[in-house]
Design an enzyme around this catalytic site. Structure first.
Site, PDB file in Angstrom:
ATOM      1  N   CYS A  89       0.807  -1.224   0.000  1.00 50.27           N
ATOM      2  CA  CYS A  89       0.000   0.000   0.000  1.00 50.27           C
ATOM      3  C   CYS A  89       0.841   1.276   0.000  1.00 50.27           C
ATOM      4  O   CYS A  89       0.351   2.341  -0.368  1.00 50.27           O
ATOM      5  CB  CYS A  89      -0.937   0.019   1.211  1.00 50.27           C
ATOM      6  SG  CYS A  89      -2.128  -1.326   1.209  1.00 50.27           S
ATOM      7  N   GLN A 149      -5.233  -8.951   6.045  1.00 46.62           N
ATOM      8  CA  GLN A 149      -5.285  -7.613   6.634  1.00 46.62           C
ATOM      9  C   GLN A 149      -6.539  -7.392   7.470  1.00 46.62           C
ATOM     10  O   GLN A 149      -6.493  -6.713   8.499  1.00 46.62           O
ATOM     11  CB  GLN A 149      -5.189  -6.551   5.539  1.00 46.62           C
ATOM     12  CG  GLN A 149      -3.836  -6.528   4.855  1.00 46.62           C
ATOM     13  CD  GLN A 149      -3.636  -5.307   3.988  1.00 46.62           C
ATOM     14  OE1 GLN A 149      -4.214  -4.252   4.225  1.00 46.62           O
ATOM     15  NE2 GLN A 149      -2.797  -5.430   2.975  1.00 46.62           N
ATOM     16  N   ARG A 208     -19.803   9.223   1.176  1.00 43.56           N
ATOM     17  CA  ARG A 208     -21.208   8.985   1.516  1.00 43.56           C
ATOM     18  C   ARG A 208     -21.608   9.999   2.589  1.00 43.56           C
ATOM     19  O   ARG A 208     -21.336   9.813   3.794  1.00 43.56           O
ATOM     20  CB  ARG A 208     -21.422   7.556   2.016  1.00 43.56           C
ATOM     21  CG  ARG A 208     -21.135   6.498   0.967  1.00 43.56           C
ATOM     22  CD  ARG A 208     -21.513   5.104   1.449  1.00 43.56           C
ATOM     23  NE  ARG A 208     -20.717   4.697   2.600  1.00 43.56           N
ATOM     24  CZ  ARG A 208     -19.516   4.117   2.519  1.00 43.56           C
ATOM     25  NH1 ARG A 208     -18.970   3.904   1.330  1.00 43.56           N
ATOM     26  NH2 ARG A 208     -18.864   3.765   3.612  1.00 43.56           N
ATOM     27  N   SER A 235     -11.161   0.883   4.393  1.00 43.89           N
ATOM     28  CA  SER A 235     -10.954   1.675   3.178  1.00 43.89           C
ATOM     29  C   SER A 235     -11.739   1.087   2.019  1.00 43.89           C
ATOM     30  O   SER A 235     -11.991  -0.116   1.958  1.00 43.89           O
ATOM     31  CB  SER A 235      -9.468   1.717   2.830  1.00 43.89           C
ATOM     32  OG  SER A 235      -8.946   0.407   2.680  1.00 43.89           O
ATOM     33  N   HIS A 336      -9.084   3.951  -1.398  1.00 41.27           N
ATOM     34  CA  HIS A 336      -7.677   3.575  -1.249  1.00 41.27           C
ATOM     35  C   HIS A 336      -7.220   2.831  -2.504  1.00 41.27           C
ATOM     36  O   HIS A 336      -7.119   1.608  -2.502  1.00 41.27           O
ATOM     37  CB  HIS A 336      -7.554   2.712   0.011  1.00 41.27           C
ATOM     38  CG  HIS A 336      -6.197   2.168   0.300  1.00 41.27           C
ATOM     39  ND1 HIS A 336      -5.025   2.680  -0.217  1.00 41.27           N
ATOM     40  CD2 HIS A 336      -5.819   1.127   1.108  1.00 41.27           C
ATOM     41  CE1 HIS A 336      -4.002   1.981   0.250  1.00 41.27           C
ATOM     42  NE2 HIS A 336      -4.454   1.030   1.046  1.00 41.27           N
ATOM     43  N   CYS A 366       0.409   2.032   6.545  1.00 38.78           N
ATOM     44  CA  CYS A 366       0.567   0.608   6.834  1.00 38.78           C
ATOM     45  C   CYS A 366       0.589  -0.138   5.509  1.00 38.78           C
ATOM     46  O   CYS A 366      -0.013   0.299   4.528  1.00 38.78           O
ATOM     47  CB  CYS A 366      -0.545   0.103   7.738  1.00 38.78           C
ATOM     48  SG  CYS A 366      -2.205   0.235   7.049  1.00 38.78           S
ATOM     49  N   GLY A 368       0.928  -4.185   3.432  1.00 34.50           N
ATOM     50  CA  GLY A 368       0.860  -5.631   3.498  1.00 34.50           C
ATOM     51  C   GLY A 368       2.222  -6.238   3.808  1.00 34.50           C
ATOM     52  O   GLY A 368       3.249  -5.775   3.312  1.00 34.50           O
TER      53      GLY A 368
END
Length: 381
Positions: A89, A149, A208, A235, A336, A366, A368
């Site tokens: 990420c 995750q 939203r 995300s 994301h 953060c 993976g």
């Protein structure tokens, strides 16, 4: 050692899964921000030393060194190279770090850093369709743990005693902050419009409005029965691209450009790959130590909202001012797009620092496998 500075930063609006950007190939989406960057700065693409491009799922549309084909899709000269970087990420944050390092070391004078991910066209988990991710020795080392995750997020929430109510309240606040930022035009200066079927796509479409703890309360928790993690406090799966131009103050002056911020310090750290998402905590400590700064010296923090427990655990451990954390919303609200997210967060951090005249900003992601990047930038203009 030379200074590295950021002179401009642009991004697409973030498209939701199967949304406005779904029909655009990753190379073409990348080309949009590359074109915008040189158009805004007036820089001749022929003078760019390298394009460092983050992308996570490098198969299908995003295979074959997407960074190189982004350059060619933009119509830039054949001699301009491109490289694709994968630090999960944090891939495009690593691209920014690597660009700064190359400039500071004197190996490059003008570098574009950024990234792309079209998660609609290259779905999350596509890498699992062939072969064995991680390998048998890693799986044996961690006793067959799933290295998932979502499960890691559940473990973090449990460890830090974070309730579903707290996580959902954080998620609702992310939507409210993002809505306020959009309404205030905070992103207008750096968001590039995208032509979609004759219409201009200009606003992050995952938002939203009116999200509340009550509206989130009915969502199921897929990772753990009676758990706390669900789609509403995680995300969003998204599409997007972003790019920054990195150079030296001297080269910027030659080009008639005014630097926005100086790359102050960077760090990368590892953490337990099972909980996986706690890496920003040691990475933040590491980069602050390297920068010679305290947590209170930093005026704005961008901590990627992969899951709501990530920034909340980071907040608990660092003691940072919660008002300075993700003040413009984050990935829970707007999405994301993995390989682009680091560069997108940097555009958001720069916007906040410029609007409030904040000297220092810190970004961390953060990633993976349990790693994390952390970067400190210093406002110049």
């Amino acid at each position: 050692m030379r200074d590295a500075v950021i002179v401009d930063a642009v991004r697409t609006p973030i498209g939701k899964r199967n949304g406005s950007l779904a029909g655009i190939h990753a190379a073409d989406l990348s080309a949009l921000v590359l074109d915008a960057l040189v158009r805004r700065t007036g820089v001749d693409p022929a003078t760019i030393d390298d394009v460092m491009w983050g992308c996570v799922t490098q198969i299908g549309d995003q295979s074959s060194n997407i960074g190189r084909f982004a350059v060619l899709a933009a119509g830039w000269p054949d001699h301009v190279p491109g490289v694709t970087i994968n630090r999960a990420c944090g891939s495009s944050q690593q691209a920014v770090d690597s660009a700064a390092h190359a400039v500071m070391a004197g190996q490059c004078d003008l570098v574009v850093a950024g990234g792309v991910e079209t998660m609609t066209r290259v779905p999350l988990g596509s890498h699992r369709t062939t072969g064995q991710p991680y390998g048998p020795k890693v799986l044996t080392r961690y006793e067959g743990a799933e290295l998932n995750q979502g499960i890691g997020a559940e473990l973090i929430a449990e460890h830090w005693g974070l309730s579903r109510q707290q996580l959902d309240a954080y998620a609702a606040a992310s939507h409210a902050k993002a809505a306020a930022a959009i309404d205030d035009g905070v992103f207008d200066d750096h968001v590039v419009s995208v032509d979609v079927d004759g219409d201009k796509f200009t606003v992050d479409e995952g938002l939203r409005r009116g999200t509340s703890v009550e509206t989130l309360s009915g969502l199921r928790t897929p990772f753990k029965q009676d758990g706390v993690i669900h789609a509403g406090n995680s995300s969003q799966i998204s599409d997007g691209a972003a790019a920054l131009l990195v150079t030296t103050p001297e080269r910027a002056r030659e080009l008639g450009l005014t630097p926005i911020a100086r790359y102050h310090s960077g760090a990368v750290s590892g953490a337990d790959p099972v909980t996986m998402l706690t890496g920003p905590i040691p990475a933040t400590a590491k980069v602050l130590g390297r920068a010679g700064l305290s947590i209170d010296d930093v005026g704005a923090f961008e901590v990627n909202e992969a899951f709501a427990p990530v920034p909340l655990a980071w907040l608990a451990e660092t003691g940072a001012d919660p008002e300075r954390l993700n003040p413009l919303g984050g990935a829970i609200a707007v999405g994301h797009p993995l390989g682009a997210s680091g560069a997108i967060l940097m555009t958001r951090l720069l916007a906040r620092m410029r609007s409030r005249n904040l000297r220092y900003g810190l970004q961390t992601m953060c990633e993976g496998g349990g790693t994390a990047n952390a970067t400190v930038i210093e406002l110049l203009s």
